[in-house]
Design a protein around this motif. Structure first.
Motif, PDB file in Angstrom:
ATOM      1  N   ALA A 169       5.609  80.844 108.177  1.00  0.00           N
ATOM      2  CA  ALA A 169       6.245  81.681 107.129  1.00  0.00           C
ATOM      3  C   ALA A 169       5.170  82.404 106.426  1.00  0.00           C
ATOM      4  CB  ALA A 169       7.258  81.052 106.431  1.00  0.00           C
ATOM      5  N   ALA A 170       5.601  83.584 105.607  1.00  0.00           N
ATOM      6  CA  ALA A 170       4.775  84.233 104.647  1.00  0.00           C
ATOM      7  C   ALA A 170       5.579  85.272 103.837  1.00  0.00           C
ATOM      8  CB  ALA A 170       3.625  85.211 105.673  1.00  0.00           C
TER       9      ALA A 170
ATOM     10  N   GLN B 274      10.784  74.616 104.063  1.00  0.00           N
ATOM     11  CA  GLN B 274       9.667  73.846 103.315  1.00  0.00           C
ATOM     12  C   GLN B 274       8.818  74.922 102.617  1.00  0.00           C
ATOM     13  OE1 GLN B 274       9.870  70.332 103.030  1.00  0.00           O
ATOM     14  NE2 GLN B 274       8.608  70.679 101.541  1.00  0.00           N
ATOM     15  N   TYR B 275       8.322  75.949 103.368  1.00  0.00           N
ATOM     16  CA  TYR B 275       7.360  76.873 102.691  1.00  0.00           C
ATOM     17  C   TYR B 275       7.980  77.370 101.405  1.00  0.00           C
ATOM     18  CZ  TYR B 275       4.545  81.219 102.145  1.00  0.00           C
ATOM     19  OH  TYR B 275       3.856  82.346 101.719  1.00  0.00           O
ATOM     20  N   VAL B 276       9.353  77.929 101.690  1.00  0.00           N
ATOM     21  CA  VAL B 276      10.078  78.491 100.527  1.00  0.00           C
ATOM     22  C   VAL B 276      10.013  77.344  99.246  1.00  0.00           C
ATOM     23  CG1 VAL B 276      12.078  79.385  99.808  1.00  0.00           C
ATOM     24  CG2 VAL B 276      11.440  80.019 101.765  1.00  0.00           C
TER      25      VAL B 276
ATOM     26  N   PHE C 236      10.088  78.641  94.996  1.00  0.00           N
ATOM     27  CA  PHE C 236      10.881  78.155  93.881  1.00  0.00           C
ATOM     28  C   PHE C 236       9.976  77.292  93.128  1.00  0.00           C
ATOM     29  CE2 PHE C 236      14.290  78.749  97.318  1.00  0.00           C
ATOM     30  CZ  PHE C 236      15.117  79.797  96.526  1.00  0.00           C
ATOM     31  N   THR C 237       9.002  78.106  92.531  1.00  0.00           N
ATOM     32  CA  THR C 237       7.910  77.343  91.602  1.00  0.00           C
ATOM     33  C   THR C 237       7.763  78.522  90.496  1.00  0.00           C
ATOM     34  OG1 THR C 237       6.143  78.411  92.803  1.00  0.00           O
ATOM     35  CG2 THR C 237       6.718  76.306  93.625  1.00  0.00           C
TER      36      THR C 237
ATOM     37  N   ARG D 296      16.108  68.862 108.890  1.00  0.00           N
ATOM     38  CA  ARG D 296      16.800  68.269 107.951  1.00  0.00           C
ATOM     39  C   ARG D 296      16.249  67.691 106.578  1.00  0.00           C
ATOM     40  NH1 ARG D 296      19.474  63.839 112.307  1.00  0.00           N
ATOM     41  NH2 ARG D 296      17.498  64.311 113.080  1.00  0.00           N
ATOM     42  N   GLY D 297      14.951  67.339 107.001  1.00  0.00           N
ATOM     43  CA  GLY D 297      13.869  66.877 105.728  1.00  0.00           C
ATOM     44  C   GLY D 297      13.682  68.126 104.839  1.00  0.00           C
TER      45      GLY D 297
END
Length: 463
Positions: free
Chosen positions: A287-288, A324-326, A331-332, A360-361
Motif C-alpha cells: 500500500a502507498a 494495517q497500513y492505513v 489515522f495518525t 481479521r487482525g
C-alpha cells in the motif's frame, strides 16, 4: 449570548453553567423490533428453525415496557400478526408466544404486502411503537423465496419513516430483491439453509443494537419538567475520510470509474482544514498513499489530484496489509487525522476481489481505534470479507466500478448520519495547554414541548 441555529434557539453554557444539565435523566436505550417470518409452503420444513432463531435473538435483548419491545408477524399470501409490540411485557412471555407460533402455509409469497401491512399496523403508537418518541424502529425479515408482488414501494415507505430493515434469506431467496428491501444493501444477510441461521445471529444482534435513535416527532405531554437529551452530539470539526482503492492489475480498466466516484463524493463534502479532510491510498501487493489528510485544504485541490492519479498495478491483493497500513500511517495526528479531537474517522474501501492475506487482525485494530469502515465491492468481491471489514452492515455490491455512482448517495447519507451521531472520544492534550472544546446538545423540555440546542464549552483538562 443567544443565537439561532436552523430554527432552534441557541444557549451557550460553560462547563460550570452546564453542570445542572447533567443532573437530569438521559433517555434509556430502547428499541422496537418487528420480525416478519416467511410462512409460505416453501418454508414448512424450516419454520421451526426460523422461530428458534427469533427466540435466540430475543433472548439477547433487554425486554421491558420501557426497554426493548418485540412483535412477530408471519406471512405468505396475506400477513398475520402473532403479537404486537405492546402485547407482552416480559422476555419469557415473548419466548413462550414464539414457541406456540404455527406455520401458516400458503402461496404466493407477497412480501411487499407484508411490509406495507407492518408499516401501517405495527409501527404505530396504538400497537406499542415508540416511533414518535425517537426509539429506533427495526424490522427483521426472514424469507426463503422471491416475492411475487412489488417490494420497492413498501420498502421505500419504510426507509422514508426511518424504519431500519434487515433482510435475511436462504439460497432460494432473491439477493437483489433482499437488498432492495433492506435499509441499505449492506443490511442484507444470507445463509445457505435456515439451519445455518445461528452463524449470523450475533452479527444481527450487534447491528440491531447499534441502530441510532431518531429525533422525537412529537413532544411528550407527561407534565414533568425534566430535560431529556435524545440527540447525539453534533461536531463542528467535520470528518476525516480515507479512500482505500484496490489498485491491482484487475482494476486497470475500471480505475477511471473509481476516480470518478471519489471526485463526485468529494464535491459533496466541505473540504477545509477545520472541516472535512480527505486522503487517498492505493494498494495491491503493498500500500502507498497518494496524499495525506493534511495535504490539501480545498475540494478543488483534492479533485484535481484524484483526476491525475496513476493506477498502481500489482498481481496480488493484500487487503489486510493495506488496512494495517492505513491504521498505522493515515489515522495518525502526523498525517492530519483528528482522531484524538473526537472527529469521526471514516475508511471507504473500493475492492474487486478476495484478499490474498489475513484481514481479521487489521480489521479489529481499526475498529478498536474507532474507525468506521464502508466497503464497496464488485461481483468478484468476497461477501464475508466485506461484512467483516465494515463496521456495521455498510457494504455495497455493484456490477462493476463503472456503475459505482449508483451507491454514491447511500455512502453520502451514511457519512452525514455518522458525523451527526458519533460520540467524541476525547483525550487530554499532553502539552499542558488548555483547549476549549465546544459541542452542541439537543435538549427538550417535555412539559412545554420546547426544544433548545445548547453549546457547551468543555475545558480539555477536565476530560
Amino acid at each position: 449570548p443567544s443565537e439561532n441555529f436552523h430554527g432552534f434557539p441557541l444557549v451557550f453554557l460553560t462547563m460550570e453553567e452546564s453542570y445542572c444539565l447533567w443532573r437530569f435523566p438521559f433517555r434509556l436505550k430502547l428499541l422496537d423490533i418487528v420480525f416478519i417470518l416467511d410462512g409460505s409452503d416453501d418454508t414448512r420444513d424450516a419454520f421451526k428453525q426460523m422461530c428458534q432463531f427469533v427466540q435466540r435473538v430475543v433472548d439477547k435483548l433487554n425486554i421491558g415496557p420501557n426497554r426493548d419491545r418485540v412483535s412477530v408477524v408471519q406471512y405468505s399470501r396475506e400477513p398475520q400478526v402473532h403479537f404486537y409490540l405492546n402485547t407482552h411485557a416480559t422476555k419469557q412471555d415473548i419466548l413462550n408466544s414464539i414457541e406456540s407460533v404455527k406455520h401458516q402455509g400458503g402461496s404466493p409469497l407477497n412480501t411487499g404486502r407484508a411490509l406495507d401491512y407492518t408499516k401501517k399496523n405495527i409501527f404505530i403508537a396504538s400497537s406499542g411503537s415508540r416511533i414518535l418518541e425517537g426509539a429506533p424502529q427495526v424490522l427483521v425479515l426472514v424469507t426463503g423465496g422471491r416475492s411475487q408482488d412489488d417490494v420497492r414501494s413498501p420498502a421505500s415507505a419504510l426507509k422514508k419513516d426511518q424504519i431500519v430493515t434487515f433482510s435475511i434469506g436462504n439460497q432460494n431467496a432473491d439477493v437483489i430483491q433482499l437488498q432492495e428491501i433492506s435499509y441499505t444493501p449492506g443490511h442484507t444477510l444470507t445463509v445457505p439453509q435456515f439451519d445455518d441461521l445461528q452463524t449470523i445471529e450475533q452479527k444481527l444482534v450487534s447491528y440491531v443494537k447499534r441502530v441510532p435513535r431518531q429525533p422525537r416527532r412529537l413532544p411528550q405531554t407527561t407534565g414533568k419538567d425534566d430535560f431529556y437529551i435524545f440527540f447525539y452530539i453534533y461536531f463542528f470539526f467535520g470528518i476525516d475520510v480515507v479512500f482505500l482503492i484496490d489498485g491491482t492489475d484487475e482494476t486497470k480498466e475500471s480505475f477511471s470509474g473509481m476516480q470518478n466516484f471519489v471526485q463526485t463524493l468529494v464535491q459533496k463534502l466541505n473540504v477545509a482544514p477545520n472541516k472535512d479532510r480527505v486522503s487517498v491510498v492505493q494498494y495491491s501487493d503493498d500500500a502507498a498513499f497518494d496524499f495525506l489528510l493534511n495535504t490539501y485544504s480545498s475540494s478543488d485541490d483534492v479533485i484535481n489530484n484524484v483526476k491525475h492519479l496513476i493506477h498502481k498495478g500489482g498481481r496480488l491483493r493484500h487487503t489486510g496489509a493495506a488496512l494495517q497500513y492505513v491504521k498505522d500511517n493515515l489515522f495518525t495526528a502526523a498525517a492530519g487525522s483528528r482522531l484524538l479531537e473526537g472527529v469521526p474517522q471514516v475508511l471507504i474501501l473500493l475492492n474487486s476481489g478476495r484478499s490474498n492475506d489475513e484481514i481479521r487482525g487489521p480489521v479489529k485494530a481499526l475498529k478498536d481505534t474507532g474507525v468506521i469502515s464502508f466497503s464497496i465491492g464488485t461481483t468478484n468481491a468476497d461477501t464475508l470479507e466485506l461484512q467483516t471489514i465494515s463496521h456495521q452492515p455498510n457494504y455495497f455490491f455493484i456490477s462493476d466500478f463503472e456503475s459505482i455512482l449508483d451507491v454514491q448517495e447511500n455512502i453520502l447519507a451514511l457519512i452525514n448520519r455518522l458525523s451527526n451521531q458519533r460520540l467524541p472520544t476525547m483525550t487530554p492534550q499532553v502539552s499542558g495547554k488548555r483547549k476549549l472544546i465546544n459541542f452542541i446538545m439537543y435538549v427538550c423540555t417535555p412539559a412545554t414541548g420546547s426544544s433548545v440546542l445548547c453549546i457547551i464549552a468543555l475545558d480539555s483538562t477536565m476530560l
